[in-house]
Write an enzyme that holds these catalytic residues in place. Structure first.
Site, PDB file in Angstrom:
ATOM      1  CG  ASP A  43    -105.804 -46.230  74.939  1.00 44.05           C
ATOM      2  OD1 ASP A  43    -106.919 -46.629  74.534  1.00 44.05           O
ATOM      3  OD2 ASP A  43    -104.972 -45.710  74.179  1.00 44.05           O
ATOM      4  CD  GLU A  78    -108.699 -45.066  69.669  1.00 41.58           C
ATOM      5  OE1 GLU A  78    -109.242 -44.621  68.641  1.00 41.58           O
ATOM      6  OE2 GLU A  78    -108.429 -44.341  70.671  1.00 41.58           O
TER       7      GLU A  78
END
Length: 403
Positions: free
Chosen positions: A81, A146
């Site tokens: 991400d 994350e």
């Protein structure tokens, strides 16, 4: 099987253009936290294309690709991400085009952290091409969320997927250095209550914003006096947000809340950090509430996995077998001593090592300073170095250090 470092480097160089194309494809897919589905599917396609033995997407949306079927489990991790692009006027290139300019690839996620994924996938291909298999299973993890909540993905992977490797290589950017830890962090909320009244007669109320003012000053002083550590550096504290409630702009505020970003050095934990704030005279005088934030945002699959916003400090010793494996591989590949250091920012290691005690060691393409910055860059030469490292690490560990 022995390690032929020149052969591994040559293979990594051979796949430079493939890694570049794969990274550019990932950059072109917006994949902010909780919106990673399309980039995960693109990674799955590439893993299957290069010959991974098994590829799975877990219920949280993490992708796990397997090479080999030996008894020693080794993992490598890249969060896939990204943060957003911020103010587009600060970008000189399109953040989603992956523009190439010599050795440089531009785009959001290039260094933080999809470059690591590109190198890991092609390390898998190198392992297969050169037969660098032994009594190990390598799992290449593309982890989600994350940027929103570092380590949450690995809480799920360890607790629910039941994946417990002997050690994990984090491919967060390290400028192709070897990193063995970083400070922890936590997200703290301080709230004071007041009493609203008409702004024309403020003495009738109790202004919560004014009550917060001395707390802010004492927090700034607390930051200056936090513990230091010779390796990890100093603990730190900053106020990152401020909120209030009030009936109108013509009224006294009846509550005020601040968010605190607290970085934790060696010997500091969540209980200590909370108590330090509770002990401030201004916090006591205002009867302020001091709590930790929690995170409950659904992943792109819809799964909710709540956690406290506490991300523990961690290090591993420089002589740990995982760290020494990377040192040996680096010297074998590049005929020079590596720099062994630490990250400034936080990684999934906060869960892997910080919560669960599974050793983590870092080696990643790209520079930490590129993370979250406009005109983010990755470097083709770094992708090659990282792919060679990742291809050689499992066999080196099994041959030399695994007991």
């Amino acid at each position: 099987m022995s390690l032929d470092f020149k052969q591994i480097l040559a293979k990594a160089e051979e796949y430079k253009s493939d890694m570049t194309k794969f990274l550019r494809d990932m950059i072109a897919i917006p994949s902010e936290s909780c919106q990673e589905k399309e980039v995960v599917l693109r990674i799955k396609e590439e893993m299957e294309k290069v010959g991974f033995d098994k590829v799975e997407i877990d219920p949280m949306g993490n992708i796990l690709g397997y090479i080999g079927n030996g008894s020693r489990l080794i993992a490598m991790d890249a969060h896939i991400d990204t943060v957003g692009i911020g103010d587009i006027s600060l970008w000189e290139v399109d953040p989603y085009k992956g523009k190439e300019e010599g050795d440089v690839i531009y785009g959001r996620g290039g260094s933080d952290q999809e470059g690591g994924m590109a190198s890991m996938v092609y390390a898998g291909k190198i392992i297969k091409d050169l037969g660098l298999l032994d009594d190990y299973t390598l799992v290449v993890v593309g982890s989600v969320q994350e940027e929103d909540c570092d380590g949450l993905c690995w809480q799920y992977i360890i607790n629910e997927d039941k994946l417990k490797p002997e050690f994990v290589v984090s491919t967060e950017p390290t400028s192709c250095r070897i990193y063995r830890g970083h400070r922890g962090r936590m997200e703290i909320k301080v709230t004071v209550k007041g009493v609203s009244c008409h702004g024309s007669a403020p003495e009738r109320g109790d202004n919560a914003i004014f009550k917060m003012a001395p707390i802010l000053m004492e927090l700034r002083a607390l930051h200056e006096n936090l513990k230091d550590d010779p390796f990890l550096g100093k603990g730190s504290l900053t106020v990152s947000e401020i909120f209030f409630t009030s009936p109108s702009r013509c009224a006294v505020a009846d509550s005020c809340t601040i968010s605190i970003d607290r970085r934790l050095t060696a010997g500091e934990d969540d209980k200590l950090a909370i108590q330090q704030i509770k002990n401030l005279p201004s916090v006591k005088a205002a009867n302020a509430e001091v709590t930790m934030y929690t995170y409950e945002r659904p992943s792109y699959t819809g799964l909710v996995y709540p956690t406290e916003c506490y991300f523990p400090t961690w290090t591993i010793p420089e002589d740990h077998p995982a760290c020494q494996t990377l040192v040996d591989v680096y010297k074998g590949l590049f005929d020079e001593e590596p720099v062994v250091d630490k990250w400034t920012f936080s990684t999934n290691g906060v869960s892997i090592m910080g919560r669960y005690g599974i050793p983590v060691v870092g080696f990643g393409p790209g520079h930490e300073k590129e993370a979250h910055a406009p005109n983010e860059k990755q470097f083709k030469s770094h992708l090659v170095k990282a792919a060679a490292m990742y291809a050689a690490i499992p066999l080196m560990y099994v041959k030399k250090y695994a007991k």
